[in-house]
Design an enzyme around this catalytic site. Structure first.
Site, short mmCIF file in Angstrom:
data_model
loop_
_atom_site.label_atom_id
_atom_site.label_comp_id
_atom_site.label_asym_id
_atom_site.label_seq_id
_atom_site.Cartn_x
_atom_site.Cartn_y
_atom_site.Cartn_z
N ARG A 23 0.82 -1.22 0.00
CA ARG A 23 0.00 0.00 0.00
C ARG A 23 0.85 1.26 0.00
NH1 ARG A 23 -2.75 -0.51 5.43
NH2 ARG A 23 -0.67 -1.29 5.86
N GLN A 47 8.85 26.14 15.43
CA GLN A 47 8.53 26.71 14.13
C GLN A 47 8.90 25.72 13.05
OE1 GLN A 47 9.91 30.76 13.61
NE2 GLN A 47 10.15 30.50 11.41
N ASP A 48 8.00 25.50 12.10
CA ASP A 48 8.26 24.65 10.94
C ASP A 48 8.25 25.53 9.70
OD1 ASP A 48 8.27 22.44 12.57
OD2 ASP A 48 6.63 21.42 11.58
N HIS A 62 23.47 30.02 6.27
CA HIS A 62 22.72 30.89 7.17
C HIS A 62 22.78 30.40 8.61
CE1 HIS A 62 20.00 31.30 3.40
NE2 HIS A 62 21.04 32.13 3.31
N LYS A 72 18.15 23.19 14.06
CA LYS A 72 17.22 22.80 13.01
C LYS A 72 17.25 21.29 12.83
CE LYS A 72 18.22 27.04 10.48
NZ LYS A 72 18.92 27.58 9.31
N HIS A 119 24.12 26.75 8.02
CA HIS A 119 23.38 25.70 7.32
C HIS A 119 23.02 26.18 5.92
CE1 HIS A 119 19.61 23.69 6.05
NE2 HIS A 119 20.35 22.65 6.35
N TYR A 132 12.19 22.43 7.45
CA TYR A 132 13.03 22.82 8.57
C TYR A 132 12.17 22.86 9.82
CZ TYR A 132 15.10 25.85 4.80
OH TYR A 132 15.60 26.38 3.65
N GLU A 143 20.17 37.59 11.91
CA GLU A 143 20.71 36.82 10.79
C GLU A 143 22.23 36.92 10.73
OE1 GLU A 143 18.93 38.29 7.19
OE2 GLU A 143 17.15 37.04 7.45
N LYS A 169 21.07 38.21 -1.14
CA LYS A 169 21.65 38.12 0.21
C LYS A 169 22.80 37.11 0.24
CE LYS A 169 19.54 35.83 3.59
NZ LYS A 169 18.60 35.47 4.67
N ASP A 170 22.60 35.96 -0.39
CA ASP A 170 23.64 34.92 -0.35
C ASP A 170 24.87 35.28 -1.19
OD1 ASP A 170 22.12 33.48 1.40
OD2 ASP A 170 21.35 32.09 -0.09
#
Length: 181
Positions: A23, A47-48, A62, A72, A119, A132, A143, A169-170
């Site tokens: 199944r 927080q998810d 980050h 995380k 991460h 996450y 940050e 930003k990255d």
């Protein structure tokens, strides 16, 4: 659930016990009590977050700093990513070291990334949906991060450089040597 150590202090691979039959399958993705017993880490997540990205997207590296630091528990719900954790805790014996693992919808593995770690992940499939679980709430003012292609870290993101897609930003994160963590 099985917990496997990584070469980084306090960073763990979580492998669920999967029950399969004709199944489909069933597995317990997270159990706070079992997680804490097997890792000796806080398993209370508040927080998810979910992200969807296309091939070549690289998110990272980050972290949240100070009182807003986050641990995380991450996994890939669809597709395949190369997940990367970097120990940015100056007092850690594995400071400045990184670890990577392929997380896929098929292997159902999760990576626990403790507070004080950078991460990121790169998308290796056509698309990927990434999950996450965070043990602290996001705070924009907290940050921090490190440039994804920092020469001191020399991370292999398993993508040709021409295929890498970054946020603005990255693109401008500081070098590891600048210590923005």
């Amino acid at each position: 659930m099985k917990v496997k150590s990584t070469p980084l202090q306090d960073c763990y691979i979580i492998e669920p016990t999967v029950f399969e039959d004709d199944r489909g399958y069933f597995f317990e993705k997270f159990n706070e009590k079992t997680f804490e017993e097997l890792t000796s880490q806080n398993g209370h997540f508040v927080q998810d977050n979910i992200s969807k990205s296309s091939y070549g997207v690289l998110r990272g590296l980050h972290l949240q700093k100070g009182e807003h630091a986050q641990a995380k528990l991450v996994s890939c719900l669809e597709g395949k990513v190369l997940d990367v954790a970097v120990d940015l805790r100056p007092d850690s014996p594995t400071f400045g070291k990184w670890y990577s693992i392929e997380l896929t919808a098929e292997n159902k593995l999760q990576l626990y990334v403790p507070r004080g770690f950078g991460h990121g992940f790169s998308v290796l499939s056509k698309t990927a949906v990434f999950s996450y679980k965070c043990d602290n709430f996001y705070n924009k003012e907290s940050e921090g991060g490190v440039l994804w292609n920092d020469s001191d870290l020399n991370i292999d993101w398993q993508l040709p450089k021409k295929d890498v897609i970054l946020s603005e930003k990255d693109m401008v994160m500081p070098a590891f040597s600048k210590g923005n963590f």
